[in-house]
Design a protein around this motif. Sequence first.
Motif, PDB file in Angstrom:
ATOM      1  N   SER A  41       0.861  -1.182   0.000  1.00  0.00           N
ATOM      2  CA  SER A  41       0.000   0.000   0.000  1.00  0.00           C
ATOM      3  C   SER A  41       0.902   1.239   0.000  1.00  0.00           C
ATOM      4  O   SER A  41       2.101   1.141   0.291  1.00  0.00           O
ATOM      5  CB  SER A  41      -0.890   0.002   1.243  1.00  0.00           C
ATOM      6  OG  SER A  41      -0.125   0.313   2.403  1.00  0.00           O
ATOM      7  N   SER A  43       1.087   3.570   2.216  1.00  0.00           N
ATOM      8  CA  SER A  43       1.699   3.753   3.540  1.00  0.00           C
ATOM      9  C   SER A  43       2.737   2.669   3.820  1.00  0.00           C
ATOM     10  O   SER A  43       3.717   2.919   4.533  1.00  0.00           O
ATOM     11  CB  SER A  43       0.641   3.812   4.646  1.00  0.00           C
ATOM     12  OG  SER A  43      -0.069   2.604   4.744  1.00  0.00           O
ATOM     13  N   ASP A  44       2.560   1.473   3.238  1.00  0.00           N
ATOM     14  CA  ASP A  44       3.614   0.448   3.324  1.00  0.00           C
ATOM     15  C   ASP A  44       4.879   0.950   2.634  1.00  0.00           C
ATOM     16  O   ASP A  44       5.987   0.759   3.129  1.00  0.00           O
ATOM     17  CB  ASP A  44       3.194  -0.856   2.643  1.00  0.00           C
ATOM     18  CG  ASP A  44       2.069  -1.601   3.331  1.00  0.00           C
ATOM     19  OD1 ASP A  44       1.823  -1.358   4.526  1.00  0.00           O
ATOM     20  OD2 ASP A  44       1.443  -2.441   2.650  1.00  0.00           O
ATOM     21  N   LEU A  46       5.857   3.960   2.272  1.00  0.00           N
ATOM     22  CA  LEU A  46       6.513   4.944   3.120  1.00  0.00           C
ATOM     23  C   LEU A  46       7.370   4.243   4.172  1.00  0.00           C
ATOM     24  O   LEU A  46       8.508   4.638   4.426  1.00  0.00           O
ATOM     25  CB  LEU A  46       5.474   5.842   3.797  1.00  0.00           C
ATOM     26  CG  LEU A  46       6.032   6.946   4.678  1.00  0.00           C
ATOM     27  CD1 LEU A  46       6.836   7.946   3.863  1.00  0.00           C
ATOM     28  CD2 LEU A  46       4.903   7.640   5.417  1.00  0.00           C
ATOM     29  N   SER A  47       6.840   3.170   4.746  1.00  0.00           N
ATOM     30  CA  SER A  47       7.592   2.397   5.735  1.00  0.00           C
ATOM     31  C   SER A  47       8.839   1.782   5.118  1.00  0.00           C
ATOM     32  O   SER A  47       9.927   1.817   5.703  1.00  0.00           O
ATOM     33  CB  SER A  47       6.708   1.292   6.325  1.00  0.00           C
ATOM     34  OG  SER A  47       5.581   1.836   6.952  1.00  0.00           O
ATOM     35  N   LYS A  78       4.674  -0.032  11.699  1.00  0.00           N
ATOM     36  CA  LYS A  78       3.776   1.067  11.345  1.00  0.00           C
ATOM     37  C   LYS A  78       2.431   0.818  12.014  1.00  0.00           C
ATOM     38  O   LYS A  78       1.867  -0.259  11.901  1.00  0.00           O
ATOM     39  CB  LYS A  78       3.605   1.108   9.823  1.00  0.00           C
ATOM     40  CG  LYS A  78       2.530   2.037   9.326  1.00  0.00           C
ATOM     41  CD  LYS A  78       2.279   1.859   7.832  1.00  0.00           C
ATOM     42  CE  LYS A  78       1.482   0.604   7.598  1.00  0.00           C
ATOM     43  NZ  LYS A  78       0.901   0.497   6.269  1.00  0.00           N
ATOM     44  N   MET A  80      -1.485   2.290  12.250  1.00  0.00           N
ATOM     45  CA  MET A  80      -2.445   3.139  11.560  1.00  0.00           C
ATOM     46  C   MET A  80      -3.572   3.530  12.506  1.00  0.00           C
ATOM     47  O   MET A  80      -3.939   2.771  13.396  1.00  0.00           O
ATOM     48  CB  MET A  80      -3.034   2.407  10.350  1.00  0.00           C
ATOM     49  CG  MET A  80      -2.027   2.020   9.287  1.00  0.00           C
ATOM     50  SD  MET A  80      -1.246   3.425   8.463  1.00  0.00           S
ATOM     51  CE  MET A  80      -2.635   4.125   7.579  1.00  0.00           C
ATOM     52  N   ARG A  85      -7.794   8.752   8.720  1.00  0.00           N
ATOM     53  CA  ARG A  85      -6.917   7.605   8.444  1.00  0.00           C
ATOM     54  C   ARG A  85      -5.507   8.148   8.256  1.00  0.00           C
ATOM     55  O   ARG A  85      -5.271   9.024   7.421  1.00  0.00           O
ATOM     56  CB  ARG A  85      -7.404   6.897   7.180  1.00  0.00           C
ATOM     57  CG  ARG A  85      -6.594   5.697   6.797  1.00  0.00           C
ATOM     58  CD  ARG A  85      -7.064   4.482   7.535  1.00  0.00           C
ATOM     59  NE  ARG A  85      -6.372   3.289   7.045  1.00  0.00           N
ATOM     60  CZ  ARG A  85      -6.162   2.229   7.770  1.00  0.00           C
ATOM     61  NH1 ARG A  85      -6.599   2.194   9.011  1.00  0.00           N
ATOM     62  NH2 ARG A  85      -5.544   1.202   7.278  1.00  0.00           N
ATOM     63  N   ARG A  86      -4.578   7.648   9.077  1.00  0.00           N
ATOM     64  CA  ARG A  86      -3.202   8.152   9.007  1.00  0.00           C
ATOM     65  C   ARG A  86      -2.274   7.207   9.742  1.00  0.00           C
ATOM     66  O   ARG A  86      -2.707   6.357  10.516  1.00  0.00           O
ATOM     67  CB  ARG A  86      -3.097   9.548   9.606  1.00  0.00           C
ATOM     68  CG  ARG A  86      -3.384   9.579  11.091  1.00  0.00           C
ATOM     69  CD  ARG A  86      -3.471  10.999  11.611  1.00  0.00           C
ATOM     70  NE  ARG A  86      -3.700  11.001  13.037  1.00  0.00           N
ATOM     71  CZ  ARG A  86      -2.755  11.149  13.962  1.00  0.00           C
ATOM     72  NH1 ARG A  86      -1.504  11.332  13.609  1.00  0.00           N
ATOM     73  NH2 ARG A  86      -3.064  11.136  15.233  1.00  0.00           N
ATOM     74  N   ILE A  87      -0.998   7.380   9.503  1.00  0.00           N
ATOM     75  CA  ILE A  87       0.028   6.679  10.277  1.00  0.00           C
ATOM     76  C   ILE A  87       0.131   7.409  11.607  1.00  0.00           C
ATOM     77  O   ILE A  87       0.323   8.625  11.641  1.00  0.00           O
ATOM     78  CB  ILE A  87       1.382   6.694   9.549  1.00  0.00           C
ATOM     79  CG1 ILE A  87       1.282   5.926   8.230  1.00  0.00           C
ATOM     80  CG2 ILE A  87       2.484   6.110  10.441  1.00  0.00           C
ATOM     81  CD1 ILE A  87       2.500   6.072   7.326  1.00  0.00           C
TER      82      ILE A  87
END
Length: 133
Positions: A41, A43-44, A46-47, A78, A80, A85-87
């Motif tokens: 994803s 956000s993945d 970003l990690s 990470k 969530m 919806r955010r880290i």
Amino acid sequence: MADFVVHYEGGLRCHVAHPDNGAVLVMDASQELGGRGENFSPSDMLSVSLGGCVLSIMAMAGRVAGLELAGATATVTKEMGNAPRRITRMAVTVAVPGVFDAAQRRRLETAAQACPVHTALGIDAPIRIIWQD
């Protein structure tokens, strides 16, 4: 400077081709959000970027000091949250094989904290970098 053009394919899937080498990344929203969940994803990603950056910057600092970091790992955790919806939290646990004296370890830890991805994340989500012994 590079421009990355991200294309939305539909079905909560995006892809991007690297402008210089043509490497392609595909991103999906997670299944819990209605996506396919077949790829990382956003956000993945970003990690993954954070972990890769931490290791790369540490390796650069290590190379200058004559230290080899092959086999090092960065485990990025990470968390969530919702509404919005955010880290909400990220932690990076770094494991480097070998024995380092205090000055060498300090050099590597300082490099990790200077990772450009880490410093660019001016978000309300504290990022801890943990040295695993």
